[in-house]
Design a protein around this motif. Structure first.
Motif, short mmCIF file in Angstrom:
data_model
loop_
_atom_site.label_atom_id
_atom_site.label_comp_id
_atom_site.label_asym_id
_atom_site.label_seq_id
_atom_site.Cartn_x
_atom_site.Cartn_y
_atom_site.Cartn_z
N LYS A 25 44.05 35.91 38.63
CA LYS A 25 43.61 37.02 37.87
C LYS A 25 42.69 38.17 38.71
O LYS A 25 42.79 39.14 38.27
N ARG A 26 41.77 37.46 39.29
CA ARG A 26 41.18 38.25 40.12
C ARG A 26 41.73 39.49 41.13
O ARG A 26 41.48 40.70 41.17
N ALA A 27 42.35 38.63 41.89
CA ALA A 27 43.53 39.44 43.01
C ALA A 27 44.16 40.47 42.22
O ALA A 27 44.24 41.75 42.49
N LYS A 28 44.62 40.41 41.03
CA LYS A 28 45.43 41.36 40.27
C LYS A 28 44.59 42.50 39.62
O LYS A 28 44.93 43.60 39.69
N LEU A 29 43.46 41.96 39.22
CA LEU A 29 42.60 43.06 38.75
C LEU A 29 42.07 43.79 39.74
O LEU A 29 41.81 45.23 39.53
N VAL A 30 41.60 43.34 41.06
CA VAL A 30 41.29 44.20 42.21
C VAL A 30 42.37 45.23 42.37
O VAL A 30 42.00 46.49 42.96
N ASP A 31 43.69 44.72 42.56
CA ASP A 31 44.65 45.67 42.68
C ASP A 31 44.88 46.80 41.67
O ASP A 31 45.24 48.00 42.27
N GLU A 32 44.79 46.30 40.66
CA GLU A 32 44.76 47.38 39.44
C GLU A 32 43.86 48.46 39.63
O GLU A 32 43.92 49.62 39.25
N LEU A 33 42.49 48.00 39.79
CA LEU A 33 41.43 49.03 39.86
C LEU A 33 41.54 49.88 41.10
O LEU A 33 41.09 51.06 41.13
N LEU A 34 41.99 49.13 42.43
CA LEU A 34 42.04 50.18 43.51
C LEU A 34 43.33 51.22 43.40
O LEU A 34 43.20 52.26 43.81
N ALA A 35 44.16 50.96 42.19
CA ALA A 35 45.29 51.94 42.03
C ALA A 35 44.81 52.88 41.18
O ALA A 35 45.61 53.96 40.73
N ASN A 36 43.78 52.69 40.22
CA ASN A 36 43.20 53.75 39.37
C ASN A 36 42.40 54.63 40.05
O ASN A 36 42.06 54.93 41.08
N GLU A 37 42.82 56.02 39.05
CA GLU A 37 42.26 57.36 39.65
C GLU A 37 40.82 57.18 40.05
O GLU A 37 40.14 57.97 40.92
N ALA A 38 40.13 56.34 39.13
CA ALA A 38 38.60 56.33 39.18
C ALA A 38 38.05 55.62 40.49
O ALA A 38 37.09 56.05 40.98
#
Length: 328
Positions: A25-38
């Motif tokens: 879950k952490r790795a997925k969240l990190v990837d999701e945040l890295l893909a975020n415009e923010a």
């Protein structure tokens, strides 16, 4: 979420993450945040402050355009070596805006627009500061005090500083818009030239800082002199960003680490020297080598840190380490 995007997660997002039993879950969240415009905005904010300072008022600097360019670079996950090369070698117009009072545009204005030139323009009236910033920001090496005298505690001599500064002396801007007739961001074209700015009264106001270094042969730090006919900034960028450069990868890794842990593996982050050893040399070497092997992929480094056991540990000290400010 704070470190990668600069904002807090909503409570329901926190609860969902805690309730999630997936081991990745952490790795997925990190990837999701890295893909975020923010993510691009947060790190553009950081590097805008590092590269340009907190406040610039010069009429020839398009600060907004530069920040937007940074966002685009981080959103595209530009390689760090390519990003730094673009900054060091940038040519073209500083802005694509037409100031009030201007009636025409330069030839090929849109094509030659390059927001990266604003970093050079930040320093062009004090060219020694540009060479000092190049070494400090991209290499973590402090050479600026050698501008006036040999470094008292390090190996850098005044001749080292002078020859490093010489890489920039054949690059200078020319105004397109006249300051009297136009209001707003003035359009300036930055170009590499065959000579340094002329040493006459007309040019002295803008390019006086070039003159002490104009006749000096460029030389890489602790390295060889530049060949006579080679392009100066292009060769400087090639040397700075080389995988063999002993400082380049470590300087970036150390800065990013400090953003996550509030202290660098080398502290201060821009003072990597024999007199200021890393608190964990093996860690710095591991991350720097991985960064190089992954072709200076910035998101690789963020993933490596955010998914690490070190980053997941509590910030709270215990009785045995509460006074330890260096070794975590």
């Amino acid at each position: 979420t704070l470190d990668l995007t600069g904002s807090l997660p909503k409570p329901e997002r926190v609860n969902a993450f805690v309730a999630d039993r997936a081991v990745d879950k952490r790795a997925k969240l990190v990837d999701e945040l890295l893909a975020n415009e923010a993510y691009a905005t947060r790190w553009a904010d950081y590097w805008d402050a590092v590269l340009m300072g907190r406040l610039t008022r010069e009429a020839f600097i398009d600060r907004h355009g530069f920040h937007q360019w940074l966002k685009e670079e981080f959103a595209a996950n530009a390689r760090w070596d390519d990003f730094v090369t673009k900054l060091i070698t940038a040519e073209g117009y500083n802005t694509n805006k037409r100031p009030k009072g201007a009636t025409d545009d330069p030839k090929n204005f849109e094509k030659l627009h390059n927001p990266a030139v604003n970093w050079f323009l930040r320093y062009f009236q004090a060219i020694p500061e540009l060479s000092g910033a190049t070494a400090k920001v991209f290499l973590g090496v402090q050479i600026q005090c050698a501008q006036c005298h040999d470094h008292k505690t390090e190996k850098w001599k005044q001749t080292d500083f002078n020859q490093f500064t010489a890489f920039y002396t054949r690059t200078w801007p020319a105004y397109y818009d006249k300051t009297i007739a136009a209001v707003g961001t003035l359009r300036v074209e930055l170009k590499d030239r065959l000579i340094a700015p002329p040493a006459n009264e007309k040019f002295q106001q803008y390019f006086g800082s070039y003159q002490p270094y104009a006749a000096t042969t460029p030389r890489f730090l602790a390295g060889a002199e530049l060949g006579r006919f080679k392009p100066r900034r292009a060769e400087l960028a090639k040397w700075v960003t080389s995988k063999d450069n002993p400082w380049f990868a470590k300087a970036f890794v150390n800065r990013v680490w400090a953003n996550y842990f509030n202290v660098g593996i080398v502290q201060p982050v821009d003072d990597m020297s024999l007199a200021n050893a890393p608190s964990n040399a093996a860690l710095l070497n591991y991350l720097a080598q991985g960064f190089i092997e992954h072709n200076f992929d910035m998101k690789w480094l963020h993933r490596e840190i955010c998914n690490s056991a070190a980053y997941q540990r509590s910030w709270k000290p215990n009785e045995t380490n509460k006074l330890d400010q260096k070794n975590f």
